[in-house]
Write a protein that holds these residues in place. Structure first.
Motif, PDB file in Angstrom:
ATOM      1  N   LEU A  45       0.699  -1.410   0.078  1.00  0.00           N
ATOM      2  CA  LEU A  45      -0.042   0.052  -0.063  1.00  0.00           C
ATOM      3  C   LEU A  45       0.786   1.273  -0.016  1.00  0.00           C
ATOM      4  O   LEU A  45       0.423   2.241  -0.484  1.00  0.00           O
ATOM      5  CB  LEU A  45      -1.060   0.053   1.089  1.00  0.00           C
ATOM      6  CG  LEU A  45      -2.070  -1.227   1.401  1.00  0.00           C
ATOM      7  CD1 LEU A  45      -2.835  -1.198   2.578  1.00  0.00           C
ATOM      8  CD2 LEU A  45      -2.700  -1.170  -0.151  1.00  0.00           C
ATOM      9  N   VAL A  46       2.000   1.222   0.783  1.00  0.00           N
ATOM     10  CA  VAL A  46       2.794   2.480   0.871  1.00  0.00           C
ATOM     11  C   VAL A  46       3.944   2.438  -0.260  1.00  0.00           C
ATOM     12  O   VAL A  46       4.052   3.432  -0.927  1.00  0.00           O
ATOM     13  CB  VAL A  46       3.638   2.403   2.202  1.00  0.00           C
ATOM     14  CG1 VAL A  46       4.180   3.816   2.342  1.00  0.00           C
ATOM     15  CG2 VAL A  46       2.351   2.709   3.235  1.00  0.00           C
ATOM     16  N   PHE A  47       4.632   1.332  -0.290  1.00  0.00           N
ATOM     17  CA  PHE A  47       5.907   1.198  -1.338  1.00  0.00           C
ATOM     18  C   PHE A  47       6.669   2.332  -1.361  1.00  0.00           C
ATOM     19  O   PHE A  47       6.798   2.965  -2.009  1.00  0.00           O
ATOM     20  CB  PHE A  47       5.090   1.011  -2.792  1.00  0.00           C
ATOM     21  CG  PHE A  47       6.233   0.752  -3.614  1.00  0.00           C
ATOM     22  CD1 PHE A  47       7.206  -0.122  -3.296  1.00  0.00           C
ATOM     23  CD2 PHE A  47       6.393   1.258  -4.903  1.00  0.00           C
ATOM     24  CE1 PHE A  47       8.301  -0.485  -4.252  1.00  0.00           C
ATOM     25  CE2 PHE A  47       7.315   0.962  -5.901  1.00  0.00           C
ATOM     26  CZ  PHE A  47       8.494  -0.002  -5.646  1.00  0.00           C
ATOM     27  N   SER A  58       1.648   6.770 -10.375  1.00  0.00           N
ATOM     28  CA  SER A  58       1.885   7.505  -8.982  1.00  0.00           C
ATOM     29  C   SER A  58       2.330   6.686  -7.940  1.00  0.00           C
ATOM     30  O   SER A  58       3.313   6.931  -7.260  1.00  0.00           O
ATOM     31  CB  SER A  58       0.982   8.361  -8.791  1.00  0.00           C
ATOM     32  OG  SER A  58       0.430   9.489  -9.693  1.00  0.00           O
ATOM     33  N   HIS A  59       1.819   5.313  -7.783  1.00  0.00           N
ATOM     34  CA  HIS A  59       2.176   4.461  -6.731  1.00  0.00           C
ATOM     35  C   HIS A  59       3.567   3.875  -6.818  1.00  0.00           C
ATOM     36  O   HIS A  59       4.286   3.674  -6.117  1.00  0.00           O
ATOM     37  CB  HIS A  59       1.100   3.298  -6.876  1.00  0.00           C
ATOM     38  CG  HIS A  59       1.358   2.619  -5.624  1.00  0.00           C
ATOM     39  ND1 HIS A  59       1.178   2.916  -4.354  1.00  0.00           N
ATOM     40  CD2 HIS A  59       1.393   0.994  -5.317  1.00  0.00           C
ATOM     41  CE1 HIS A  59       1.425   1.967  -3.789  1.00  0.00           C
ATOM     42  NE2 HIS A  59       1.679   0.722  -4.257  1.00  0.00           N
ATOM     43  N   LEU A  67      -2.740   6.746 -11.809  1.00  0.00           N
ATOM     44  CA  LEU A  67      -2.942   6.261 -10.416  1.00  0.00           C
ATOM     45  C   LEU A  67      -1.817   5.274 -10.168  1.00  0.00           C
ATOM     46  O   LEU A  67      -1.143   5.360  -9.267  1.00  0.00           O
ATOM     47  CB  LEU A  67      -4.207   5.660 -10.213  1.00  0.00           C
ATOM     48  CG  LEU A  67      -4.565   5.168  -8.822  1.00  0.00           C
ATOM     49  CD1 LEU A  67      -4.659   6.237  -7.774  1.00  0.00           C
ATOM     50  CD2 LEU A  67      -6.029   4.546  -8.805  1.00  0.00           C
ATOM     51  N   VAL A  68      -1.815   4.179 -11.083  1.00  0.00           N
ATOM     52  CA  VAL A  68      -0.599   3.284 -10.878  1.00  0.00           C
ATOM     53  C   VAL A  68       0.678   3.609 -10.975  1.00  0.00           C
ATOM     54  O   VAL A  68       1.698   3.344 -10.162  1.00  0.00           O
ATOM     55  CB  VAL A  68      -0.904   2.106 -11.983  1.00  0.00           C
ATOM     56  CG1 VAL A  68       0.149   1.120 -11.746  1.00  0.00           C
ATOM     57  CG2 VAL A  68      -2.026   1.492 -11.795  1.00  0.00           C
ATOM     58  N   ASN A 102       7.901  11.536   2.628  1.00  0.00           N
ATOM     59  CA  ASN A 102       7.360  11.239   1.239  1.00  0.00           C
ATOM     60  C   ASN A 102       7.125  12.576   0.461  1.00  0.00           C
ATOM     61  O   ASN A 102       6.488  12.609  -0.802  1.00  0.00           O
ATOM     62  CB  ASN A 102       6.227  10.454   1.138  1.00  0.00           C
ATOM     63  CG  ASN A 102       6.869   8.951   1.059  1.00  0.00           C
ATOM     64  OD1 ASN A 102       8.024   8.483   0.768  1.00  0.00           O
ATOM     65  ND2 ASN A 102       5.902   8.040   1.060  1.00  0.00           N
ATOM     66  N   HIS A 152       7.766  13.539  -3.288  1.00  0.00           N
ATOM     67  CA  HIS A 152       7.099  13.164  -4.414  1.00  0.00           C
ATOM     68  C   HIS A 152       6.021  14.173  -5.020  1.00  0.00           C
ATOM     69  O   HIS A 152       5.703  14.066  -6.320  1.00  0.00           O
ATOM     70  CB  HIS A 152       6.105  12.121  -3.931  1.00  0.00           C
ATOM     71  CG  HIS A 152       6.625  10.789  -3.457  1.00  0.00           C
ATOM     72  ND1 HIS A 152       6.336   9.455  -3.437  1.00  0.00           N
ATOM     73  CD2 HIS A 152       8.117  10.480  -3.564  1.00  0.00           C
ATOM     74  CE1 HIS A 152       7.253   8.646  -3.184  1.00  0.00           C
ATOM     75  NE2 HIS A 152       8.416   9.293  -2.989  1.00  0.00           N
ATOM     76  N   PHE A 177       8.824  -2.642  -7.736  1.00  0.00           N
ATOM     77  CA  PHE A 177       7.768  -3.169  -6.699  1.00  0.00           C
ATOM     78  C   PHE A 177       7.578  -4.483  -6.670  1.00  0.00           C
ATOM     79  O   PHE A 177       7.378  -5.160  -5.345  1.00  0.00           O
ATOM     80  CB  PHE A 177       6.281  -2.702  -7.684  1.00  0.00           C
ATOM     81  CG  PHE A 177       5.042  -2.998  -6.676  1.00  0.00           C
ATOM     82  CD1 PHE A 177       4.616  -2.023  -5.737  1.00  0.00           C
ATOM     83  CD2 PHE A 177       4.502  -4.038  -6.898  1.00  0.00           C
ATOM     84  CE1 PHE A 177       3.584  -2.449  -4.934  1.00  0.00           C
ATOM     85  CE2 PHE A 177       3.293  -4.284  -6.247  1.00  0.00           C
ATOM     86  CZ  PHE A 177       2.803  -3.421  -5.250  1.00  0.00           C
TER      87      PHE A 177
END
Length: 237
Positions: free
Chosen positions: A54-56, A110-111, A107-108, A85, A88, A142
């Motif tokens: 969730l955080v990565f 950004s993660h 969204l992906v 963070n 970012h 990841f």
């Protein structure tokens, strides 16, 4: 699968793929340390794995675990992680073009926005290489990070004392590794040294987590010192 690999190799080149692979390998090792430290410090085995998905964000995760393990409050741990963070935000402006236009890919993407993926993307001049480097590095890290955390978490259940294996040194070592490159910049030395001094001076007297937050006074000092230098001298047009 072969066609994807050939396309990736063509765009990025073997040298860049090798560099990304070495970073992924190093990240896996750090992930193992993190998982073992978290479980060895008393966290349930699912906690470091959930945080990693969730955080990565390695530095924030280490900071959260370190503060909680030292007896700090969850509020201070979360605040310290969020502040770590905060970088970012400018990252998003710098590499926003590689995330695509659809909200799902943004969204992906950004993660997956971490120091390494951003650094590899910014190092490329060609737009196609920038996008490929970002996504390959981000996805690779990841996967490798979470595999490392999973392995470390299960190893932590068998290690009663992480200090005996030196795993407790991984947390400060990771933060030190993040700070050292910035010391080449003269303007960065003042906030770094001031933050270190404040943290060391307040650690014996304050609960765990608060010295880290107070160390951010170094950032304010760095901004205050930079503003006069950035101003144009009077009389110069």
């Amino acid at each position: 699968m072969r066609s994807i690999w050939r396309t990736t190799t063509r765009v990025l080149g073997r040298d860049l793929l090798r560099d990304i692979g070495l970073v992924c390998l190093a990240d896996t090792i750090v992930g193992i340390s993190y998982g073992a430290i978290a479980v060895g410090s008393g966290f349930p085995i699912w906690a470091p794995m959930l945080l990693s998905v969730l955080v990565f964000a390695g530095a924030s995760q280490f900071m959260f675990v370190g503060i909680i393990a030292a007896g700090g409050s969850p509020v201070a741990a979360v605040a310290a992680g969020l502040l770590a963070n905060a970088r970012h935000l400018p990252f998003g402006f710098a590499i926003g073009d590689v995330l695509g236009k659809r909200w799902s890919t943004r969204l992906v993407g950004s993660h997956l926005m971490i120091d390494e993926s951003v650094a590899f993307a910014l190092a490329q001049r060609d737009e196609e290489r920038r996008r490929a480097a970002y996504w390959v590095c981000g996805i690779g890290l990841f996967v490798c990070w979470n595999v490392g955390v999973l392995a470390g978490a299960y190893a932590g259940t068998a290690i009663s004392d992480t200090d005996a294996f030196g795993l407790d040194a991984a947390f400060p070592a990771v933060l030190l590794a993040l700070v050292l490159p910035s010391l080449r910049d003269r303007a960065a030395r003042l906030p770094v040294f001031l933050g270190v001094a404040v943290a060391l001076a307040t650690t014996p007297f304050l609960p765990a987590g608060l010295p880290v937050l107070l160390a951010l006074v170094g950032v304010l000092a760095g901004v205050a010192a930079k503003e006069p230098a950035d101003r144009e001298p009077e009389g110069v047009r």
